[in-house]
Design a protein around this motif. Structure first.
Motif, PDB file in Angstrom:
ATOM      1  N   VAL A 256      -2.303  17.263   0.611  1.00  0.00           N
ATOM      2  CA  VAL A 256      -3.631  17.480   0.027  1.00  0.00           C
ATOM      3  C   VAL A 256      -4.189  18.818   0.508  1.00  0.00           C
ATOM      4  N   THR A 257      -4.071  19.098   1.793  1.00  0.00           N
ATOM      5  CA  THR A 257      -4.571  20.371   2.344  1.00  0.00           C
ATOM      6  C   THR A 257      -3.787  21.552   1.785  1.00  0.00           C
ATOM      7  N   MET A 258      -2.477  21.421   1.710  1.00  0.00           N
ATOM      8  CA  MET A 258      -1.657  22.494   1.132  1.00  0.00           C
ATOM      9  C   MET A 258      -2.080  22.743  -0.312  1.00  0.00           C
ATOM     10  N   GLY A 259      -2.268  21.650  -1.051  1.00  0.00           N
ATOM     11  CA  GLY A 259      -2.695  21.781  -2.441  1.00  0.00           C
ATOM     12  C   GLY A 259      -4.007  22.521  -2.565  1.00  0.00           C
ATOM     13  N   ARG A 260      -4.961  22.175  -1.736  1.00  0.00           N
ATOM     14  CA  ARG A 260      -6.264  22.860  -1.774  1.00  0.00           C
ATOM     15  C   ARG A 260      -6.103  24.356  -1.522  1.00  0.00           C
ATOM     16  N   ASN A 261      -5.180  24.708  -0.632  1.00  0.00           N
ATOM     17  CA  ASN A 261      -4.949  26.117  -0.314  1.00  0.00           C
ATOM     18  C   ASN A 261      -4.349  26.909  -1.469  1.00  0.00           C
ATOM     19  N   ILE A 262      -3.753  26.216  -2.440  1.00  0.00           N
ATOM     20  CA  ILE A 262      -3.178  26.915  -3.601  1.00  0.00           C
ATOM     21  C   ILE A 262      -3.877  26.530  -4.902  1.00  0.00           C
ATOM     22  N   GLY A 263      -5.069  25.916  -4.792  1.00  0.00           N
ATOM     23  CA  GLY A 263      -5.892  25.659  -5.964  1.00  0.00           C
ATOM     24  C   GLY A 263      -5.761  24.280  -6.593  1.00  0.00           C
ATOM     25  N   ILE A 264      -5.038  23.366  -5.971  1.00  0.00           N
ATOM     26  CA  ILE A 264      -4.920  22.007  -6.501  1.00  0.00           C
ATOM     27  C   ILE A 264      -5.997  21.160  -5.818  1.00  0.00           C
ATOM     28  N   THR A 265      -7.015  20.795  -6.572  1.00  0.00           N
ATOM     29  CA  THR A 265      -8.173  20.128  -5.957  1.00  0.00           C
ATOM     30  C   THR A 265      -8.432  18.731  -6.524  1.00  0.00           C
ATOM     31  N   ASP A 266      -7.467  18.182  -7.232  1.00  0.00           N
ATOM     32  CA  ASP A 266      -7.692  16.901  -7.908  1.00  0.00           C
ATOM     33  C   ASP A 266      -6.865  15.757  -7.316  1.00  0.00           C
ATOM     34  N   ALA A 267      -6.697  15.750  -6.011  1.00  0.00           N
ATOM     35  CA  ALA A 267      -5.913  14.694  -5.361  1.00  0.00           C
ATOM     36  C   ALA A 267      -6.521  13.318  -5.644  1.00  0.00           C
TER      37      ALA A 267
ATOM     38  N   TYR B  41       0.843  -1.198   0.000  1.00  0.00           N
ATOM     39  CA  TYR B  41       0.000   0.000   0.000  1.00  0.00           C
ATOM     40  C   TYR B  41       0.878   1.249   0.000  1.00  0.00           C
ATOM     41  N   HIS B  42       1.886   1.289   0.842  1.00  0.00           N
ATOM     42  CA  HIS B  42       2.774   2.454   0.912  1.00  0.00           C
ATOM     43  C   HIS B  42       3.404   2.733  -0.455  1.00  0.00           C
ATOM     44  N   TYR B  43       3.821   1.683  -1.134  1.00  0.00           N
ATOM     45  CA  TYR B  43       4.394   1.850  -2.471  1.00  0.00           C
ATOM     46  C   TYR B  43       3.335   2.357  -3.451  1.00  0.00           C
ATOM     47  N   TRP B  44       2.162   1.732  -3.442  1.00  0.00           N
ATOM     48  CA  TRP B  44       1.076   2.115  -4.346  1.00  0.00           C
ATOM     49  C   TRP B  44       0.683   3.581  -4.148  1.00  0.00           C
ATOM     50  N   VAL B  45       0.473   3.983  -2.895  1.00  0.00           N
ATOM     51  CA  VAL B  45       0.024   5.344  -2.622  1.00  0.00           C
ATOM     52  C   VAL B  45       1.127   6.359  -2.961  1.00  0.00           C
ATOM     53  N   THR B  46       2.366   5.979  -2.745  1.00  0.00           N
ATOM     54  CA  THR B  46       3.470   6.867  -3.122  1.00  0.00           C
ATOM     55  C   THR B  46       3.477   7.066  -4.637  1.00  0.00           C
ATOM     56  N   GLU B  47       3.293   5.979  -5.378  1.00  0.00           N
ATOM     57  CA  GLU B  47       3.218   6.076  -6.841  1.00  0.00           C
ATOM     58  C   GLU B  47       2.060   6.971  -7.279  1.00  0.00           C
ATOM     59  N   LYS B  48       0.905   6.840  -6.630  1.00  0.00           N
ATOM     60  CA  LYS B  48      -0.255   7.684  -6.955  1.00  0.00           C
ATOM     61  C   LYS B  48       0.084   9.157  -6.751  1.00  0.00           C
ATOM     62  N   PHE B  49       0.735   9.463  -5.635  1.00  0.00           N
ATOM     63  CA  PHE B  49       1.096  10.849  -5.353  1.00  0.00           C
ATOM     64  C   PHE B  49       2.143  11.356  -6.332  1.00  0.00           C
ATOM     65  N   VAL B  50       3.105  10.533  -6.668  1.00  0.00           N
ATOM     66  CA  VAL B  50       4.134  10.939  -7.634  1.00  0.00           C
ATOM     67  C   VAL B  50       3.501  11.226  -8.990  1.00  0.00           C
ATOM     68  N   GLU B  51       2.608  10.349  -9.451  1.00  0.00           N
ATOM     69  CA  GLU B  51       1.911  10.592 -10.724  1.00  0.00           C
ATOM     70  C   GLU B  51       1.128  11.897 -10.663  1.00  0.00           C
ATOM     71  N   TRP B  52       0.401  12.116  -9.586  1.00  0.00           N
ATOM     72  CA  TRP B  52      -0.416  13.306  -9.423  1.00  0.00           C
ATOM     73  C   TRP B  52       0.444  14.570  -9.399  1.00  0.00           C
TER      74      TRP B  52
END
Length: 164
Positions: free
Chosen positions: A141-152, A13-24
């Protein structure tokens, strides 16, 4: 479920979620990833760099290797290097845990550091590594929302388990 299977699933899971975040995050501009936002670390890329550095530290403990090199957190960071590094380390963590049996995971490892001293089984350190990264991904995710990134991306552990 055995301890080995459970911890391997968590490492996967840690690997999968890290990959998801890297892609995003790879789709975002350098400007956005370096933009200062009030948080534990003042930009998204500094937060990812901190996750990478902490994963490196805990990997060195779990693998019982003395190859830990701290990550510099106060310089201009190369986004591609940080994203590739955090993904590479998450993959190695997953591979390591998948190679371990229950005795390996239950082995006590003593840590004496300037910040704390303890002696716990490796699986406890892995659980901490995963919880630590999850905490900081929430911040991202919260930092992103604060600068307009809403597609986590959806990255819940249950989602990982039911959507192979």
């Amino acid at each position: 479920m055995s301890l080995q299977k459970f911890m391997a699933n968590n490492a996967n899971y840690h690997y999968w979620v890290t990959e998801k975040f890297v892609e995003w995050l790879s789709e975002k501009s350098d400007e956005l990833l370096h933009k200062e936002v009030p948080s534990s670390f003042n930009s998204i890329i500094k937060t990812v760099n901190h996750i990478w550095g902490t994963d490196e530290y805990w990997y060195s403990i779990i693998a019982e290797v003395e190859q830990f090199e701290g990550r510099e957190e106060n310089t201009k960071l190369d986004i591609k290097e940080v994203l590739a590094g955090v993904a590479k380390r998450a993959k190695k963590i997953s591979q390591l845990i998948n190679s371990y049996n229950e005795a390996d995971l239950s082995k006590l490892v003593k840590i004496v550091s300037p910040w704390f001293e303890c002696e716990l089984p490796k699986y406890e350190y892995l659980q901490h590594l995963i919880n630590h990264a999850t905490y900081h991904r929430g911040q991202i995710v919260t930092m992103g929302r604060n600068i307009g990134i809403t597609d986590a991306p959806m990255t819940d552990y249950n989602y990982f388990n039911v959507n192979p």
